[in-house]
Design a protein around this motif. Sequence first.
Motif: not given
Length: 1479
Positions: A1145-1146, A1167-1168, A1125-1128, A1105, A1108, A1188, A1148
């Motif tokens: 969860p972070d 995640g989303t 991790c974070m990934c949009s 996490k 990014r 989500k 998309t």
Amino acid sequence: MAKLADVFSEKERTNWLKSWLAIDIAKSGLQHLVKTEAQNFHSSIYTSIFSMQTPLVCCSTANLLTCPTPKVCKIWRKTCSMHDPASNYTRPCPVNICDKVMGQIANNHRYRGPSWKCTSAQRWASHPWEIAKCYFPEDGYDKQMSFEDTDFNGIISFLLNFKPFDQRFSFSIKQKPTDPACLLTKARDICKAVRHTSVCKVTDIDLNDYFTTLTDLLGDPTSLAHDSSAQDAVIKLQQLKQDTFKITTAEMCNGLKEAQQILQKVEHTAEEAIDEIKKYILTCTDDIKSQTGICKEEILYSRDQCKTEIVTQTVSCKKILDSHTTTCKNEIEKKTNTCKNEFDDHIIKCKSEFDNNAAKYKEELKEASENVLHFITVDEYNPCNYELAREALKQQMKRYYSTRFRHTPLSVLMLLIDKPLMDIYVPPKIQKHVDGKTKCVDKYKDILMRDAQNNLIFLKGEAGTGKTTFATKVVLDWCSDSSKSDPTSQLRENFNDKEALHEYEFVFLVTLRDSPSQLEVMHIIKEQIIDNIYGDLDREKMYILLQKVMLKEPCLVIQDGLDEWTYSDGKLPQPLLPTCYNLCTVLITTRPWKLENCIRDSCIGSLLEITGVNKPYMLANNILVSCYNEHNKDFNSEFKKYIDKNQLEHFLEVPMMLTMIVCLWVDGLCLKGTACQIYSSLLDSLLAKINNENEYFYDSPVFCLKNTHFIKPNIKFVKSIAKVAFYCLFSLEREKSLVFSEMEFNQYLQHSADKAEIKSFALNAGILSQRRSSSFTNRSPSLSFVHKSIQEFLAAFYIADNMNVIDGEISEFVWRFDNGHLQICELFKFLCGLNIDAANKLSCVLYGHVARLSSNQPHFCKSRSFQKILISGFKEAKANRNDENHIHFKLSHIYFDFSLSCKTEMEIATFLMKANASNLRFWYIFGDAIPDYEMLVSEGITYNNVQENERMYKAHEGKYELFDISPCTYLESIHLFGQVTLLPLALSNLHNLKHITIQHRVTVNGKLDLSASHSLETVDIGNIDVVFPTILRGNMTSLKFTCNCDYLDLSLCHNLETNELSSGVQLNCNSISLQCKIKHLNILGSCDGLNLPPDHNIDTLVISKNVRLLPTTLRGNMENIKLFCMCSGLDLSLCNNLQEIELGPDITLAPSSIAHLHNLKKLTLQGTCNGLELNSCHNLEQITIGNKITLAPVALRGRLKHVNVKGTCSGLDLTSCHDLESIELGDDVILIPGSLSGRFKSLTLQCKCAGLDIKACPDLETFKLGFGITLIPGPLPVRVLSINLQCTCDGLDVSALHCLESIALGKDITLLPGRLPRGVRKIDMHCKYSGLDISECYELESIALGKDITLLPGRPPHGVRTIDMQCNCSGLDISECIHLESLALGKDITLLPGRLPRGVRTINMQCKCSGLDISRNHSLDSIALGHDITLLPVVLRGRVKTINLQCKCTRLNLSHIHTLRSIALGKDITLRPIRLLVE
């Protein structure tokens, strides 16, 4: 033809046999009538029910019967023997056919009680006899498929019970028990009388009546008089009656077969009768005990009444009562004893009578059977000689074994002096290798336990460890009688289970060295055993018998000395034994080298290893006793002191060496000093027996020879024998390395003229041993050195004088065999003591061999063992006065670990490391190996760090070892573990370092500097701080960091394949090279903007996490991916091989990212994603989707087993998911009605569903339904264990849930009337229900009832622990709930007055109660009582913390309560004056 009179000598027994034949004849006469009626009835039923165009639909018998059906259903633990499993549940016939057939069968039964257990409804349509069986007796006819299979009793029952037979007989068939007997009932009585007689006799009068009855039946004028088969039977009956009936031998056998079965039951008559008497005695005893108990209770009751009246009665009344009590007891005891004595006498009498009868009938039956057998087979019977011949062979073999193996030489030094093996034998130490583990075995059964598919058992052991002696002992134990006790068995607790050997009919022991020219085991057995037992005339016959024996009988074949068998130049690993002899177990003894080089693992059924004797001092004592013919404790204790003083313990492990040492010690010759000194002394002692002339080596450079007396005078012979030892030991034919022929002995001495003299000298000295062959055809003797260690010492002696053989024969030998360096490790140690220059040269040869092997194998396989060899040689060289500066052993791999057994060996390893600094390539340290010393790795000895080193040395009280590796500039691999301390610059000049591992409590005083190591390929570093080069580059393929590192840049590591970074690593943004070949990426550290190369080959991806990840489309052959991790913007659509996905969860996720991943099996998304598509994922097995995620309407299918959806889905269809095991759906899911079916066991639904039906889920065990579900009323699956329903259901039925343990029902449930299942343990019901009865819920532990429930008055089960009732109940009694701990009662409950159970801790009662007693409740924690309760005066005790009393109570006493925290008392409480202490 046979006559019946020839069978039994008594006429009444012959009559009994005639009766059997008459019944069989009568049955054949009824055949046509019975079969015709059965067929007609079958046709009439199915013609009247349906036309033949309608397909037949058959149900099972259980489907047609209601449960419980008397005499059919047996209920045990809530399970019906007839109606379980679910496929047998009662149901109507789908086309209403089978029900009608069943009705017709019942209507035509005379007593309307068909035998449903005997028939199978699935066969009614095709088998008329299956319907006829419905009219048979209830038991014993379910497997009778035809008239021929059915006995006479079944046929008569069919005639009696089937109503249409009324029209087939002229007489009236008996309807009631009071009606006169008809011919059918008389015939049935005849059958019962003949079958159930205990004496097997029939009188002439009875026999005449039997013939009359059966003849009248078969001659009935209505039908049977016109039946040809019936009339034939009548004729046969007349012939049988007049004794003119002709019966063949086969017919007589068939008749006698059934009779014999009845006779055999006589043997069990006595036992059955005794059992019945015992049962009756037990019943009577129980009745007596019961009556005794009743009388005692009455007496005790009378006594209690007298106690209450004793105040008003006189003392004389008490005496009368006591006298009466005593009289009653005496009379009862007297009667009890009398009854017991009478029953005991009766038992003895009955048992004696039955034993006499059983013995008599047994003898008569045996006599009759023998007469019949003799009569039938007198012309054909020929006795078989196999059994006699087999027993003769076995006895001859035992006699041969007992003669040949009874004695054994006391020592190889005295081959002609032998003693009984059993006098000196001590059990060996044997280990069994199973699945990589070893366990000690001390029983024959454990050794001979063979694999079902592989009968080969291998026993490996080095020379002299006792393999041959153990094989000999096995044979002798087999020869001995297990019934006779072994006088030494108490001393030998191991391997005393001779019964395991006696399970084998034959044991064959062959020595393979004596049959080198034989290929087959059978030929070897013939050559070594058969030919030695029998003469020329009998050998071929016995060989044929041998083959039969090995085919038919369980045999044990022991092949001793596989390593000495040389057939076909070693092309075959072992002698051949045909697979047809699959009853044979084969035990093969061999030395380890043969097993490792020639035998495949798949050929080994079981592997054992012998390492010597269990109790070596016992063996020494046995030898001493044999030498002195008496036990001498002084000799035994002196011998132990001698062994301890001279450190000879390692010789005790080898029985051969132990016997030599004992014999030499008895002769006054002692061994002491280094290994070379000991063997020099041993050799000197052997030579002393040949030549009394002595001479010393005054100027010899060899230290171990200086104190010898007899070697120098015989040096010529010693050198010749040493030459033979060398060439045998290094022979490329490994079978000839220890055992060789006289021809090979002469070949090695081909340039010597006096070969015979040398051989004679060696034999007389005891250096060589000569063994006669046990083969009958091959009588040439074999030669061997007395022990392998003697041979190795002499070979080293030869090498010391002939160093040129190192580059020749030794080099060839070592390079030929992978483990060649291990085979000569002892020789190398001897050579270090005899000639250090030769040892130095040999170490170089061994180094080259090991270096070659280590390049292709893990480093610890060969190099570690090579280091142990060098250390052992180093110690021997030093002990023999060699200067360490003259020791130049070569090695490139150094280990400081558990292979170093002491500080001395660690110091030697340090010396070898320093001496090979320029050659060192691999360095391994495990600091915990030597716990008393801490290891410090320095960067070189300079003035500055000398002071630091001295300070640390003093701080550790001398327990400290310094390593300076600055000269080791060519080091390529370093592996450090355990208690090792690194100075920061310790590795700073290692420019060639390729592989580094630092783990497990290694510490650094600062940051470890690796900035100069530009050639790194693999890095695995633990929790330390590291300084790397500014940019890592080069050929690095693996990087594993659990250490701390800032701004790590891997952009130039183009060959990197594995990358595992811990949380303490900070990675640069563009750290992953675009040309990188990375396959496994695991980043637990941090990175702000990680960019993965577009054309990557990643197989496994795990990102934490703290990273990014830049938006990317992943691709390649990845099978597993874990991203937290974070990934949009993550796209996985090109990862076609993905099988498992786990996203945090972070992240998309693109909607169509997973739509076409056909190989996907496990999906976890937190995640989303808006509109996730799963329609094409047909191989999914497990789905977990977070809240989500919006899931597109989908019909899931395939192999799904687990579904957990917390997200949003407007239409989820699970109709095609037949393998589901568990389902969990969240609030935002809409489940399509009717989509649940399958074998799943767990169901948790918080979703919305307008009409949920779970009838198609028969295996459901636990299910939980939320508020948004409407459950269709109906029966629930019967296997349910737990239900939690907060849904809506108007008419829930739980009465059939016999397995239910927990039930929770919400307020929108209407429960149908009926009792709850008895096995329920937990109840939490807030539904609507009037008339709840829990009195039979005996296993209930917790109960909670809502206000819409009316509970019937009564007592809850005594095992309940928690009660929370807000329901209606007009008379609740909890006085017997002895396990109750928590009690809460609402205002609509009326509690009966009385005491509460003692163990209650929490009370909250707002109910009605006119007399509550809590005087015994000393365990209370809190109590709250409402207005409608009247509390009896009480003194509260215990550790009560909270009191809230609004009830009525006078004289409440709280003076004993010292733990109060809160108190509230109402106006109707009268409190005794106290001083309150509130915490």
